[in-house]
Design a protein around this motif. Structure first.
Motif, PDB file in Angstrom:
ATOM      1  N   THR A 103       0.801  -1.165   0.162  1.00  0.00           N
ATOM      2  CA  THR A 103      -0.019  -0.135   0.036  1.00  0.00           C
ATOM      3  C   THR A 103       0.765   0.940   0.169  1.00  0.00           C
ATOM      4  O   THR A 103       2.243   0.950   0.424  1.00  0.00           O
ATOM      5  N   ASP A 104       0.073   2.523  -0.382  1.00  0.00           N
ATOM      6  CA  ASP A 104       0.857   3.913  -0.698  1.00  0.00           C
ATOM      7  C   ASP A 104       0.509   4.371   0.133  1.00  0.00           C
ATOM      8  O   ASP A 104      -1.080   4.739  -0.894  1.00  0.00           O
ATOM      9  N   ILE A 105       1.293   5.271   0.554  1.00  0.00           N
ATOM     10  CA  ILE A 105      -0.075   6.565   1.482  1.00  0.00           C
ATOM     11  C   ILE A 105       0.728   7.995   1.410  1.00  0.00           C
ATOM     12  O   ILE A 105       2.195   7.661   1.942  1.00  0.00           O
ATOM     13  N   TYR A 106       0.049   8.821   0.855  1.00  0.00           N
ATOM     14  CA  TYR A 106       0.708   9.891   0.527  1.00  0.00           C
ATOM     15  C   TYR A 106      -0.453  10.933   0.788  1.00  0.00           C
ATOM     16  O   TYR A 106      -1.740  11.201   0.930  1.00  0.00           O
ATOM     17  N   GLY A 107      -0.152  12.245   1.204  1.00  0.00           N
ATOM     18  CA  GLY A 107      -0.986  13.496   1.688  1.00  0.00           C
ATOM     19  C   GLY A 107      -0.270  14.599   1.979  1.00  0.00           C
ATOM     20  O   GLY A 107       0.659  14.315   2.758  1.00  0.00           O
TER      21      GLY A 107
END
Length: 133
Positions: A103-107
């Motif tokens: 899973t890739d998580i960004y923000g």
């Protein structure tokens, strides 16, 4: 009464993000379409609305009494969440699951600072997690 664990936005649904505290379990009442929740450990109170792929969370910070809102949309293996924290600052998070193992998580956080991380689950960790559940 239903207990729900929560943490970094994905606690209540696949789309819940950093607005919630990371401790304890919330006690929630109501059907899945509308729940009102309290966390006795932190004093937090929030309402969760589910409409198909959409989730709306609104709550009150126990330490300040200020309100916050969060909106989440899940399509396929991607969840987009944005909202306003208790100070009215915007933030967002995107979670993209490329496989069951990655899973890739960004923000951006409430200060506008960008972040990103990639989560992988090794076969040993996956086996341990399945065994613990």
């Amino acid at each position: 009464m239903r207990k729900m664990a929560y943490g970094c936005l994905v606690g209540l649904t696949a789309g819940m993000m950093v607005l919630l505290p990371r401790t304890g379990h919330a006690r929630c009442l109501g059907p899945r379409s509308f729940q009102t929740c309290d966390d006795p450990a932190t004093g937090a109170h929030f309402d969760v609305y589910h409409f198909g792929h959409e989730t709306v969370l609104s709550g009150v910070k126990p330490d300040t009494g200020r309100t916050y809102q969060e909106f989440s949309t899940s399509l396929g293996r991607m969840t987009y969440t944005d909202g306003l924290d208790a100070a009215g600052r915007p933030q967002y998070e995107v979670r993209e699951s490329f496989s069951r193992d990655f899973t890739d998580i960004y923000g951006t956080d409430a200060r506008g600072k960008p972040y990103s991380s990639m989560e992988t689950i090794s076969p040993a960790e996956k086996t341990r997690a399945e065994r613990d559940n």
